[in-house]
Design a protein around this motif. Sequence first.
Motif, PDB file in Angstrom:
ATOM      1  N   ARG A   1      -4.562   7.700  -5.986  1.00  0.00           N
ATOM      2  CA  ARG A   1      -3.555   7.017  -6.794  1.00  0.00           C
ATOM      3  C   ARG A   1      -4.172   5.722  -7.336  1.00  0.00           C
ATOM      4  NH1 ARG A   1       2.441   6.977  -5.525  1.00  0.00           N
ATOM      5  NH2 ARG A   1       3.065   6.619  -7.652  1.00  0.00           N
TER       6      ARG A   1
ATOM      7  N   GLU B   1      -5.473  -1.028  -8.635  1.00  0.00           N
ATOM      8  CA  GLU B   1      -5.642  -0.696  -7.221  1.00  0.00           C
ATOM      9  C   GLU B   1      -5.910   0.800  -7.068  1.00  0.00           C
ATOM     10  OE1 GLU B   1      -2.370  -1.891  -4.802  1.00  0.00           O
ATOM     11  OE2 GLU B   1      -2.850  -4.017  -5.001  1.00  0.00           O
TER      12      GLU B   1
ATOM     13  N   ARG C   1     -10.349  -2.298  -5.916  1.00  0.00           N
ATOM     14  CA  ARG C   1      -9.898  -2.413  -7.310  1.00  0.00           C
ATOM     15  C   ARG C   1     -11.004  -1.966  -8.247  1.00  0.00           C
ATOM     16  NH1 ARG C   1      -5.243  -5.274  -8.184  1.00  0.00           N
ATOM     17  NH2 ARG C   1      -4.376  -6.301  -6.354  1.00  0.00           N
TER      18      ARG C   1
ATOM     19  N   HIS D   1      -6.022   3.903  -4.240  1.00  0.00           N
ATOM     20  CA  HIS D   1      -5.698   4.412  -2.907  1.00  0.00           C
ATOM     21  C   HIS D   1      -6.172   5.861  -2.827  1.00  0.00           C
ATOM     22  CE1 HIS D   1      -2.912   1.017  -3.097  1.00  0.00           C
ATOM     23  NE2 HIS D   1      -2.892   1.057  -1.773  1.00  0.00           N
TER      24      HIS D   1
ATOM     25  N   ASP E   1      -1.489   9.582 -10.373  1.00  0.00           N
ATOM     26  CA  ASP E   1      -1.984  10.345  -9.211  1.00  0.00           C
ATOM     27  C   ASP E   1      -3.006  11.347  -9.670  1.00  0.00           C
ATOM     28  OD1 ASP E   1      -0.438   9.120  -7.247  1.00  0.00           O
ATOM     29  OD2 ASP E   1       1.269  10.432  -7.633  1.00  0.00           O
TER      30      ASP E   1
ATOM     31  N   GLY F   1      -3.669   7.680   0.620  1.00  0.00           N
ATOM     32  CA  GLY F   1      -2.787   6.618   1.090  1.00  0.00           C
ATOM     33  C   GLY F   1      -3.491   5.379   1.606  1.00  0.00           C
ATOM     34  N   ASN F   2      -4.826   5.381   1.646  1.00  0.00           N
ATOM     35  CA  ASN F   2      -5.585   4.224   2.146  1.00  0.00           C
ATOM     36  C   ASN F   2      -6.164   3.418   0.984  1.00  0.00           C
ATOM     37  OD1 ASN F   2      -5.309   4.947   4.949  1.00  0.00           O
ATOM     38  ND2 ASN F   2      -6.817   6.548   4.581  1.00  0.00           N
ATOM     39  N   TYR F   3      -5.921   2.111   1.006  1.00  0.00           N
ATOM     40  CA  TYR F   3      -6.429   1.221  -0.038  1.00  0.00           C
ATOM     41  C   TYR F   3      -7.957   1.199   0.024  1.00  0.00           C
ATOM     42  CZ  TYR F   3      -7.409  -3.054  -2.623  1.00  0.00           C
ATOM     43  OH  TYR F   3      -7.904  -3.967  -3.512  1.00  0.00           O
ATOM     44  N   LYS F   4      -8.609   1.383  -1.147  1.00  0.00           N
ATOM     45  CA  LYS F   4     -10.070   1.414  -1.216  1.00  0.00           C
ATOM     46  C   LYS F   4     -10.653   0.274  -2.035  1.00  0.00           C
ATOM     47  CE  LYS F   4     -10.789   5.037   1.251  1.00  0.00           C
ATOM     48  NZ  LYS F   4     -11.530   4.954   2.503  1.00  0.00           N
TER      49      LYS F   4
END
Length: 146
Positions: A136, A110, A120, A112, A146, A115-118
């Motif tokens: 991350r 995953e 896989r 991010h 990170d 802090g926002n999921y982008k």
Amino acid sequence: MNTVFQWILILVCAAAVIPAAHGQDAAGQLRITSDPPGARITLDDVTQDPAPILLTNVLPGVHLVQAGLDGYNTERATVKLAADQKQNVDFKLSPITGLLLLHSAPRGAEVHINGNYKGRTPLIITDLPLGKYRMRVSATGYLPKD
């Protein structure tokens, strides 16, 4: 002799006034705006004040107007201005974006950003504005990176 001097004086004054008035009447105006405001404006490669700006006394003809701002793509417009014409030129500047290509082992981690999921991995992000980000990458059974 006095009459000849008066005629010469009248002709000289008339010659000085007529072209200036004719040139001023023929000039046009360009009102230039940018979104975001504050773009550097050039008219035919001559730097003007930042947008928004009203340019007066612009000669009739074809002109190249450019708007540029740090962090944004430079935009250009060709403007054909007629005598006594008033024309608006509105620039919508688009941010310069970067390309991010992420691979991981194992695949499917995953990602991010700030802090926002982008998505896989493997992952391609093509619309990331220039700047600094906190990224991350995490996968089940592995420590996040990170």
